[in-house]
Design a protein around this motif. Structure first.
Motif, PDB file in Angstrom:
ATOM      1  N   TYR A  43       7.285  -1.096  -6.352  1.00 23.47           N
ATOM      2  CA  TYR A  43       6.785  -1.868  -5.232  1.00 23.47           C
ATOM      3  C   TYR A  43       7.734  -3.074  -5.000  1.00 23.47           C
ATOM      4  CZ  TYR A  43       3.549  -4.615  -2.406  1.00 23.47           C
ATOM      5  OH  TYR A  43       3.065  -5.518  -1.257  1.00 23.47           O
TER       6      TYR A  43
ATOM      7  N   GLY B 217      10.909  -0.999  -3.090  1.00 29.73           N
ATOM      8  CA  GLY B 217      10.126  -1.206  -1.493  1.00 29.73           C
ATOM      9  C   GLY B 217       9.023   0.019  -1.273  1.00 29.73           C
TER      10      GLY B 217
ATOM     11  N   PRO C  67       5.781   1.338  -0.393  1.00 29.40           N
ATOM     12  CA  PRO C  67       4.860   0.730   0.634  1.00 29.40           C
ATOM     13  C   PRO C  67       3.530   0.299   0.248  1.00 29.40           C
ATOM     14  CG  PRO C  67       5.835   2.810   1.658  1.00 29.40           C
ATOM     15  CD  PRO C  67       6.273   2.548   0.164  1.00 29.40           C
ATOM     16  N   TRP C  68       3.116  -0.776   0.816  1.00 28.33           N
ATOM     17  CA  TRP C  68       1.804  -1.541  -0.047  1.00 28.33           C
ATOM     18  C   TRP C  68       0.847  -0.538   0.002  1.00 28.33           C
ATOM     19  CZ3 TRP C  68      -0.607  -4.687  -2.693  1.00 28.33           C
ATOM     20  CH2 TRP C  68      -1.864  -4.854  -2.611  1.00 28.33           C
ATOM     21  N   GLU C  69       0.317   0.561   0.926  1.00 23.25           N
ATOM     22  CA  GLU C  69      -0.600   1.549   0.787  1.00 23.25           C
ATOM     23  C   GLU C  69      -0.349   2.466  -0.061  1.00 23.25           C
ATOM     24  OE1 GLU C  69       1.386   0.790   3.685  1.00 23.25           O
ATOM     25  OE2 GLU C  69      -0.448  -0.441   4.615  1.00 23.25           O
ATOM     26  N   ASP C  70       0.952   2.697  -0.493  1.00 21.96           N
ATOM     27  CA  ASP C  70       1.213   3.708  -1.724  1.00 21.96           C
ATOM     28  C   ASP C  70       1.042   2.846  -2.839  1.00 21.96           C
ATOM     29  OD1 ASP C  70       1.751   5.699   0.216  1.00 21.96           O
ATOM     30  OD2 ASP C  70       3.834   5.282   0.131  1.00 21.96           O
TER      31      ASP C  70
ATOM     32  N   ARG D 278      -1.759  -9.063   0.119  1.00 27.31           N
ATOM     33  CA  ARG D 278      -1.148  -7.660  -0.491  1.00 27.31           C
ATOM     34  C   ARG D 278      -0.807  -8.097  -1.907  1.00 27.31           C
ATOM     35  NH1 ARG D 278       2.010  -4.159   4.176  1.00 27.31           N
ATOM     36  NH2 ARG D 278       0.285  -3.952   5.441  1.00 27.31           N
TER      37      ARG D 278
END
Length: 114
Positions: A54, A58, A60-63, A102
């Motif tokens: 993360y 990089g 993604p936040w949702e992942d 987040r």
């Protein structure tokens, strides 16, 4: 029990109640006295691999949030943390990242409250 989240670098407050650091690594430049941590639940934090994916790669936040939820579902540290928090009327989960929305503590809080 009332549980909130807060950045560990913010000043401690009596309103925080029982303060629990939920990062795997100790926050940079912060002494134990200044952090005023009552309990360090590093085993409830995201795995090193997920954290790196993360923050460095990089993801993604949702992942990230989805993968962290999968980790938490199989993590016995979550039940131990839930048990510890149940002993305190007010608790605050502390995290070190800059993003107040987040961050893994928000995901962990959601899982603990479910």
């Amino acid at each position: 029990m009332a549980v909130t989240i807060k950045r560990v670098y913010d000043a401690p407050s009596p309103d925080d109640g029982f303060r629990v650091l939920v990062d795997r690594l100790w926050p940079r430049g912060l002494t134990r006295e200044r952090a005023a941590v009552d309990h360090w639940a590093k085993d409830a934090a995201p795995s090193t691999e997920l954290r790196r994916a993360y923050h460095r790669d990089g993801l993604p936040w949702e992942d990230f949030a989805s993968a962290y939820r999968v980790e938490l579902a199989a993590n016995p540290a979550v039940d131990a943390l839930r048990d510890e928090l149940s002993r305190h009327p007010v608790a605050t989960l502390l995290y070190s990242v800059h993003d107040a929305e987040r961050n893994h503590a928000a995901v962990l809080l959601d899982v603990l409250e479910a």
